[in-house]
Structures are given as structure tokens and as C-alpha cells.
Design an enzyme around this catalytic site. Structure first.
Site, PDB file in Angstrom:
ATOM      1  N   CYS A 109      -9.840 -19.202  27.928  1.00  0.00           N
ATOM      2  CA  CYS A 109      -9.025 -18.413  26.982  1.00  0.00           C
ATOM      3  C   CYS A 109      -7.579 -18.292  27.430  1.00  0.00           C
ATOM      4  O   CYS A 109      -6.680 -18.196  26.610  1.00  0.00           O
ATOM      5  CB  CYS A 109      -9.650 -17.045  26.742  1.00  0.00           C
ATOM      6  SG  CYS A 109     -10.055 -16.167  28.252  1.00  0.00           S
ATOM      7  N   LYS A 143     -26.070 -10.698  24.223  1.00  0.00           N
ATOM      8  CA  LYS A 143     -26.285 -11.837  23.307  1.00  0.00           C
ATOM      9  C   LYS A 143     -25.411 -12.990  23.803  1.00  0.00           C
ATOM     10  O   LYS A 143     -24.201 -12.999  23.612  1.00  0.00           O
ATOM     11  CB  LYS A 143     -25.866 -11.426  21.891  1.00  0.00           C
ATOM     12  CG  LYS A 143     -26.607 -12.125  20.750  1.00  0.00           C
ATOM     13  CD  LYS A 143     -26.542 -13.629  20.742  1.00  0.00           C
ATOM     14  CE  LYS A 143     -25.347 -14.193  20.021  1.00  0.00           C
ATOM     15  NZ  LYS A 143     -25.232 -15.658  20.098  1.00  0.00           N
ATOM     16  N   GLU A 176      -5.361 -22.083  18.829  1.00  0.00           N
ATOM     17  CA  GLU A 176      -6.094 -22.282  20.077  1.00  0.00           C
ATOM     18  C   GLU A 176      -6.976 -23.524  19.938  1.00  0.00           C
ATOM     19  O   GLU A 176      -7.908 -23.537  19.141  1.00  0.00           O
ATOM     20  CB  GLU A 176      -6.967 -21.051  20.354  1.00  0.00           C
ATOM     21  CG  GLU A 176      -7.675 -21.134  21.680  1.00  0.00           C
ATOM     22  CD  GLU A 176      -8.471 -19.876  22.008  1.00  0.00           C
ATOM     23  OE1 GLU A 176      -9.206 -19.387  21.138  1.00  0.00           O
ATOM     24  OE2 GLU A 176      -8.359 -19.398  23.146  1.00  0.00           O
ATOM     25  N   GLU A 207     -12.036  -9.371  23.891  1.00  0.00           N
ATOM     26  CA  GLU A 207     -11.204 -10.290  24.687  1.00  0.00           C
ATOM     27  C   GLU A 207     -11.203 -11.594  23.918  1.00  0.00           C
ATOM     28  O   GLU A 207     -12.224 -12.284  23.861  1.00  0.00           O
ATOM     29  CB  GLU A 207     -11.805 -10.431  26.099  1.00  0.00           C
ATOM     30  CG  GLU A 207     -10.791 -10.876  27.136  1.00  0.00           C
ATOM     31  CD  GLU A 207     -10.786 -12.364  27.327  1.00  0.00           C
ATOM     32  OE1 GLU A 207     -10.008 -13.053  26.624  1.00  0.00           O
ATOM     33  OE2 GLU A 207     -11.549 -12.851  28.169  1.00  0.00           O
TER      34      GLU A 207
HETATM   35  P1  NDP Z   1     -17.115 -17.455  18.645  1.00  0.00           P
HETATM   36  O1  NDP Z   1     -16.041 -16.477  18.837  1.00  0.00           O
HETATM   37  O2  NDP Z   1     -17.608 -17.638  17.267  1.00  0.00           O
HETATM   38  O3  NDP Z   1     -18.361 -17.071  19.591  1.00  0.00           O
HETATM   39  C1  NDP Z   1     -18.325 -16.161  20.669  1.00  0.00           C
HETATM   40  C2  NDP Z   1     -19.616 -15.370  20.715  1.00  0.00           C
HETATM   41  O4  NDP Z   1     -19.770 -14.618  19.517  1.00  0.00           O
HETATM   42  C3  NDP Z   1     -20.874 -16.227  20.794  1.00  0.00           C
HETATM   43  O5  NDP Z   1     -21.895 -15.556  21.516  1.00  0.00           O
HETATM   44  C4  NDP Z   1     -21.274 -16.327  19.344  1.00  0.00           C
HETATM   45  O6  NDP Z   1     -22.623 -16.678  19.206  1.00  0.00           O
HETATM   46  C5  NDP Z   1     -20.994 -14.926  18.875  1.00  0.00           C
HETATM   47  N1  NDP Z   1     -20.796 -14.779  17.431  1.00  0.00           N
HETATM   48  C6  NDP Z   1     -20.480 -15.709  16.499  1.00  0.00           C
HETATM   49  N2  NDP Z   1     -20.380 -15.151  15.276  1.00  0.00           N
HETATM   50  C7  NDP Z   1     -20.659 -13.830  15.425  1.00  0.00           C
HETATM   51  C8  NDP Z   1     -20.723 -12.716  14.529  1.00  0.00           C
HETATM   52  N3  NDP Z   1     -20.485 -12.838  13.228  1.00  0.00           N
HETATM   53  N4  NDP Z   1     -21.023 -11.512  15.030  1.00  0.00           N
HETATM   54  C9  NDP Z   1     -21.254 -11.335  16.353  1.00  0.00           C
HETATM   55  N5  NDP Z   1     -21.230 -12.362  17.240  1.00  0.00           N
HETATM   56  C10 NDP Z   1     -20.920 -13.590  16.789  1.00  0.00           C
HETATM   57  O7  NDP Z   1     -16.640 -18.811  19.261  1.00  0.00           O
HETATM   58  P2  NDP Z   1     -17.136 -20.315  18.952  1.00  0.00           P
HETATM   59  O8  NDP Z   1     -18.231 -20.608  19.871  1.00  0.00           O
HETATM   60  O9  NDP Z   1     -17.423 -20.529  17.506  1.00  0.00           O
HETATM   61  O10 NDP Z   1     -15.828 -21.135  19.336  1.00  0.00           O
HETATM   62  C11 NDP Z   1     -14.792 -21.296  18.394  1.00  0.00           C
HETATM   63  C12 NDP Z   1     -13.469 -21.107  19.042  1.00  0.00           C
HETATM   64  O11 NDP Z   1     -13.371 -19.804  19.601  1.00  0.00           O
HETATM   65  C13 NDP Z   1     -13.206 -22.009  20.227  1.00  0.00           C
HETATM   66  O12 NDP Z   1     -12.826 -23.270  19.858  1.00  0.00           O
HETATM   67  C14 NDP Z   1     -12.127 -21.233  20.925  1.00  0.00           C
HETATM   68  O13 NDP Z   1     -10.900 -21.480  20.292  1.00  0.00           O
HETATM   69  C15 NDP Z   1     -12.536 -19.800  20.714  1.00  0.00           C
HETATM   70  N6  NDP Z   1     -13.251 -19.247  21.878  1.00  0.00           N
HETATM   71  C16 NDP Z   1     -12.563 -18.429  22.701  1.00  0.00           C
HETATM   72  C17 NDP Z   1     -13.175 -17.937  23.824  1.00  0.00           C
HETATM   73  C18 NDP Z   1     -12.446 -17.044  24.763  1.00  0.00           C
HETATM   74  O14 NDP Z   1     -12.829 -16.950  25.920  1.00  0.00           O
HETATM   75  N7  NDP Z   1     -11.431 -16.341  24.319  1.00  0.00           N
HETATM   76  C19 NDP Z   1     -14.550 -18.291  24.173  1.00  0.00           C
HETATM   77  C20 NDP Z   1     -15.201 -19.133  23.209  1.00  0.00           C
HETATM   78  C21 NDP Z   1     -14.551 -19.584  22.114  1.00  0.00           C
HETATM   79  P3  NDP Z   1     -23.007 -18.237  18.925  1.00  0.00           P
HETATM   80  O15 NDP Z   1     -22.234 -19.051  19.892  1.00  0.00           O
HETATM   81  O16 NDP Z   1     -24.454 -18.232  19.184  1.00  0.00           O
HETATM   82  O17 NDP Z   1     -22.608 -18.501  17.513  1.00  0.00           O
END
Ligand code: NDP
Length: 500
Positions: free
Chosen positions: A307, A198, A404, A273
Site C-alpha cells: 500500500c 476475515k 493505485e 487503512e
Molecule cells: P479489496 O479492498 O476489495 O479487499 C480487501 C479485503 O476486503 C479482502 O479481505 C476482501 O475479501 C474484503 N472485501 C471485499 N469486498 C468487501 C466488502 N464489500 N465488504 C467487506 N469486505 C470486503 O481489495 P482487492 O483484493 O479487490 O484488490 C483491489 C485493489 O485494492 C488492489 O489492486 C489494490 O489497489 C488495492 N489493495 C490495497 C491494499 C492495501 O494494503 N492498501 C491491499 C489489497 C488491495 P476478498 O479478497 O475475499 O474479496
């Protein structure tokens, strides 16, 4: 050429995007979403609509899991030898590299990433990672163990074996959509698992193209399925699905906790992660030019949407002012623009929502009394560009210091004694990464064990290797991506005890 013209030109060149409406990839072919709905995919540099991707529902997830399960349980999958999976993974690695032009253009279009970064990290690094994981397919092993069983009669043979955990879910974020998808898919396939992937709704394109390449590499339909759509619906349905044996997730800590809770209900194994607020500790004897360059990369690489970004800079007081000057100069000289322009050093943030979030942190930091050393404003018009930003004197409790931001925002703080630096470095719920900058080997060796972080760099930041496990202490997650640990994470350990 304007930003818009550059994006339009790329759109015309990618045959994959001539379809415009992209369905899920399930059981080896494209499927329209059950609900018939699609979500827009937008270029963050221009806000141009690039494509529409299926808005997945729980029913779509069911279909994908059923396909992955049927494949996993099929006789043909079970009869594949490790060497067969290895050969197919090698072929996949070649295909990722051979299709690098298209894949990197898709990454730049959907995420704003610099094309060069997409080529080097997502495509080049991704292809290498697949090759590295291919090798593990034939090297997973159990152990024979001497035992002390005292039941009289037979002799006892005791050994362990590693078996594929089963159907695995990969939920990946928007910052490195192709690379992180491969971080999950390649070890899963090497271990003998099948996968439902996903991607983020913001960046689904390379995942869909990758699924086609997996088939081309010789894997059967159903080995890797892709369901697109929102996290709240498709992601949540996948994490909670009873047919999933293991979920590997990368993203925010808040969402990671939700995924973990959902997984535990089915005793689904999970690797998370998650976020970070990684400190970089600079001692007064460090080579300041090297530090300035390393920290600029550490925080501004991919607009800080990394990250492990070095978002907290702790500098020993005698060199604090000098280092900030160097960093400010370097930040001001960065060229901001389209990821397709080879001169660009800083592209747009991934979306309007994320841009607003980053700007809110910047505004709040100002309001809380932090000093803007450089940046702090929107850059260019039309896309979601933020200037490389450095703050000094931010109060220790300020959100920009503790949370973050995931943008090009660095917070610098001076310290006097090393103990104080270590204490501040560890004063965070996160524990993903850290770096230490010094010419003294002894000082580095003394500090490394004291840092609560899954990865510690010395005189570098953000340097990854496929063999080095990546993951977090504390709220930065559990389990590891990359390395042997990742592939073993897609296995169960079975103990065998045989009366001989
Ligand atoms: P999320 O953690 O919400 O998203 C990461 C993944 O999880 C995406 O594929 C998202 O799908 C999916 N997701 C969202 N909600 C759910 C759920 N309830 N159950 C299962 N999967 C889910 O990150 P965001 O895109 O909202 O970003 C917000 C913040 O997260 C950023 O500003 C940053 O601080 C952090 N982040 C950290 C990352 C890292 O590498 N550690 C990577 C990305 C974000 P979808 O995007 O379609 O909602």
C-alpha cells in the site's frame, strides 16, 4: 527443479494442507460452512490448486460473531488480568516464530511472496509485533484530571479509563495476510477484545493456521474466530453485523468506503487503512546510488503489491536522466521466478485477475503516450509474472499516474523547483506515505510538514516500525494501525465523574 515441481514439493511437506478442504475456525474448532461450499486456493506461480477453503455465508458470520461475543461476555474472559493477556500474547509471538517455516511456506504458496520476505516480514515482523502489543496489555491507562466543576457541595473526582470496545472484526487483504492479520488481532487481544477475522479469499491459509496457534497460546475458543470466503458475502456480512463493535480493515479505498458505510449504520467504530499512490521526491543533491536502491525496494518489493509503494517518482531535473538509467539497470537485472527459489527477487502477482488489472494499466499508459523506460511485458509463462516496469513522460492525468496500480510499475516525472514537487506530490486523493531524498537536513525538514501523508520517510521508503503508527491522510483511510494508536483504537474512553 521447475516452478511446478517446487510448489508440489512444498505442498507435500506441509501437514496443515493434508486436509485439503479447510473449514472456518469458530469457537476453537473447525466448522464446515453452513452452505457446504468451498473456494479454490491457487498458487499464483504455477496455478496449482493448493487447497479449498470454506465459502462463508452470513450464517457462518453470525456463528463466529456469537462465539466472539459469548467469549467476550464470559466471566472467565472478564476475569483475565492484563498480565494474563500479556503472557498469552508473548506465547503467541513465540509460536508464530517457532512455526515460521510452515507459515512462510504457506504465504509463498498462496500469495507468490518470496519465501525470504514471508520469513522476515510476515513471520519475523509479525512475531515482533505481537510481542510489542503484548506489552501494551499492561500499560493501557486513563488519566485523573483536575476539574473546574462549580456545583456547590461535594468535591469532585474526575478521571478517564480505557475499556475494551468489544467484539472486533478484522478484514485483511492478500498482500501480507499473516502480518496484517496480526496487526489487527494482537492489539485487539491486548486491549481485551475478541475477534472475528476475515482473510482474503485468495489467501486464507495462514489466518486459519494462526487461529490454531492462538488457541495453543492459551486463549479460549472464541477469542479469535476465522470466517473465510468472499468479501462480497462474508466480508460484507461482517462489516454490517450489529454484534461488531469495531471493524479494522485494510484494502482498497473503494471497498474501505463500503465497509465504513456499513459500519456507520450500527455506529460500529472503524479503522480503515486504504490505498496509496505514494510519491518519492528526489532532490538534485541526493546520493543517487542510495536513491536507486531505495526506490527499487520501494516499488518492486513484493511486486509492488504494497500500500505504501513508491509508485510516483519526482526527480529534480539535473539528475533525472542519471537516476532513470540507474533504476532501469537495476530493474532489468532483477531475477524473476518462484518465491521458493532463494535467487528470486521478483515473484508472481497474486492472481490472474490482478495480473490482468496491472497489465491493463500498463497498456493504457502506453496508449496515453507514456514512454516505457524498461519492462512493460509479461514475464515467464504459466504464472502471473510482470516485468519490473518504469514509465517516463506519462501525462499527469493518466490512470497510471493517478490510480493505485498495486504492481511493479513506477512512473517517473522531472521537476525544477521544490514547490512544484510538493504540489505534484500532494496532487492525489491519496495520502498514505511519501519519501524525500536529499543530503540537506534543512531541505528535508522544510518539505516534511508540507506533505499530506500519514508517513514520511527521509532517505528511505517502506520502512515500518511496530511503534510507529501507520495510516492515511485523505482517501488513504482513517485511524491507525501499529503503535499505541492501534491498541487504543480497540478501546472506548470512559469519563468518570464522582461526587466525593
Ligand atoms: P479489496 O479492498 O476489495 O479487499 C480487501 C479485503 O476486503 C479482502 O479481505 C476482501 O475479501 C474484503 N472485501 C471485499 N469486498 C468487501 C466488502 N464489500 N465488504 C467487506 N469486505 C470486503 O481489495 P482487492 O483484493 O479487490 O484488490 C483491489 C485493489 O485494492 C488492489 O489492486 C489494490 O489497489 C488495492 N489493495 C490495497 C491494499 C492495501 O494494503 N492498501 C491491499 C489489497 C488491495 P476478498 O479478497 O475475499 O474479496
Amino acid at each position: 527443479m521447475s516452478l511446478l515441481e517446487a510448489s508440489r514439493e512444498q505442498l507435500r511437506r506441509i501437514p496443515f494442507l493434508s486436509r485439503r478442504r479447510l473449514g472456518h475456525f469458530i469457537d476453537g474448532r473447525v466448522h464446515d460452512p453452513v452452505g457446504g461450499a468451498y473456494l479454490p486456493v491457487v498458487d499464483p506461480a504455477t496455478e496449482l490448486l493448493i487447497a479449498e477453503a470454506a465459502d462463508g455465508s452470513a450464517a457462518d458470520v453470525d456463528a463466529a460473531v456469537a462465539s466472539a461475543r459469548a467469549t467476550f461476555e464470559s466471566r472467565s474472559w472478564k476475569s483475565l488480568r492484563p498480565a494474563d493477556r500479556e503472557a498469552m500474547l508473548y506465547r503467541l509471538s513465540e509460536l508464530v516464530a517457532a512455526n515460521g517455516d510452515e507459515l512462510s511456506a504457506l504465504e509463498t504458496l498462496q500469495g507468490g511472496k518470496l519465501r525470504e520476505v514471508a520469513r522476515r516480514i510476515d513471520v519475523g515482523g509479525g512475531a515482533e509485533l505481537v510481542r510489542y502489543m503484548a506489552g501494551w496489555a499492561t500499560k493501557l491507562e486513563g488519566q485523573t484530571l483536575d476539574n473546574s466543576i462549580s456545583i456547590p457541595g461535594p468535591q469532585w473526582l474526575t478521571y478517564t479509563r480505557r475499556e475494551p470496545v468489544g467484539v472486533s472484526a478484522a478484514i485483511v487483504p492478500w498482500n501480507f495476510p499473516l502480518a496484517i492479520a496480526l496487526w489487527k488481532i494482537a492489539p485487539a487481544l491486548a486491549a481485551g477484545c475478541t475477534v472475528v477475522l476475515k482473510p482474503s479469499e485468495q489467501t486464507p491459509l495462514t489466518a486459519l493456521r494462526l487461529a490454531e496457534l492462538v488457541m495453543e497460546a492459551g486463549f479460549p475458543g472464541g477469542a479469535v474466530n476465522v470466517v473465510t470466503g468472499t468479501g462480497a458475502t462474508a466480508g460484507a456480512a461482517l462489516a454490517a453485523h450489529p454484534g461488531i463493535a469495531k471493524v479494522s480493515f485494510t484494502g482498497s479505498t473503494a471497498t474501505g468506503k463500503r465497509v465504513g458505510h456499513a459500519a456507520v449504520d450500527n455506529m460500529t467504530r472503524f479503522t480503515l487503512e486504504l490505498g496509496g499512490k505514494s510519491p518519492a521526491i528526489v532532490l538534485e543533491d541526493a546520493d543517487l546510488d542510495q536513491v536507486a536502491q531505495g526506490i527499487c525496494t520501494g516499488i518492486f518489493f513484493h511486486q509492488g503489491q504494497v500500500c505504501t509503494a513508491s509508485s510516483r517518482l519526482l526527480v529534480q531535473r539535473p539528475v533525472y536522466g542519471r537516476l532513470l538509467d540507474k533504476l532501469a539497470r537495476a530493474a532489468r537485472s532483477m531475477r524473476i521466478g518462484s518465491g521458493f527459489d532463494p535467487q528470486t527477487e521478483l515473484g508472481p502477482l497474486v492472481s490472474r485477475r490482478h495480473f490482468d488489472r496491472v497489465m491493463d494499466y500498463i497498456d493504457e499508459a502506453r496508449a496515453e503516450g507514456a514512454t516505457v523506460v524498461t519492462g512493460g511485458r509479461r514475464a515467464l509463462e504459466g504464472g502471473w509474472f510482470v516485468e519490473p516496469t518504469i514509465f517516463a513522460d506519462a501525462p499527469a492525468r493518466a490512470a497510471v499516474v493517478r490510480e493505485e496500480v498495486f504492481g511493479p510499475v513506477l512512473v517517473a516525472t522531472p521537476f525544477d523547483e521544490v514547490d512544484e514537487a510538493v504540489e505534484r506530490a500532494n496532487d492525489t486523493p491519496y495520502g498514505l506515505a511519501a519519501s524525500v531524498w536529499t543530503r540537506s537536513l534543512s531541505a528535508a525538514h522544510r518539505i516534511v510538514p508540507r506533505l499530506q501523508a500519514g508517513t514520511v520517510w527521509v532517505n528511505a521508503h517502506n520502512v515500518l516500525d511496530n511503534a510507529l503508527p501507520l495510516g492515511g491522510y485523505k482517501q488513504s483511510g482513517t485511524g491507525r494501525d501499529l503503535g499505541r494508536a492501534a491498541v487504543e483504537g480497540f478501546t472506548e474512553l470512559k469519563s468518570v465523574c464522582m461526587a466525593v
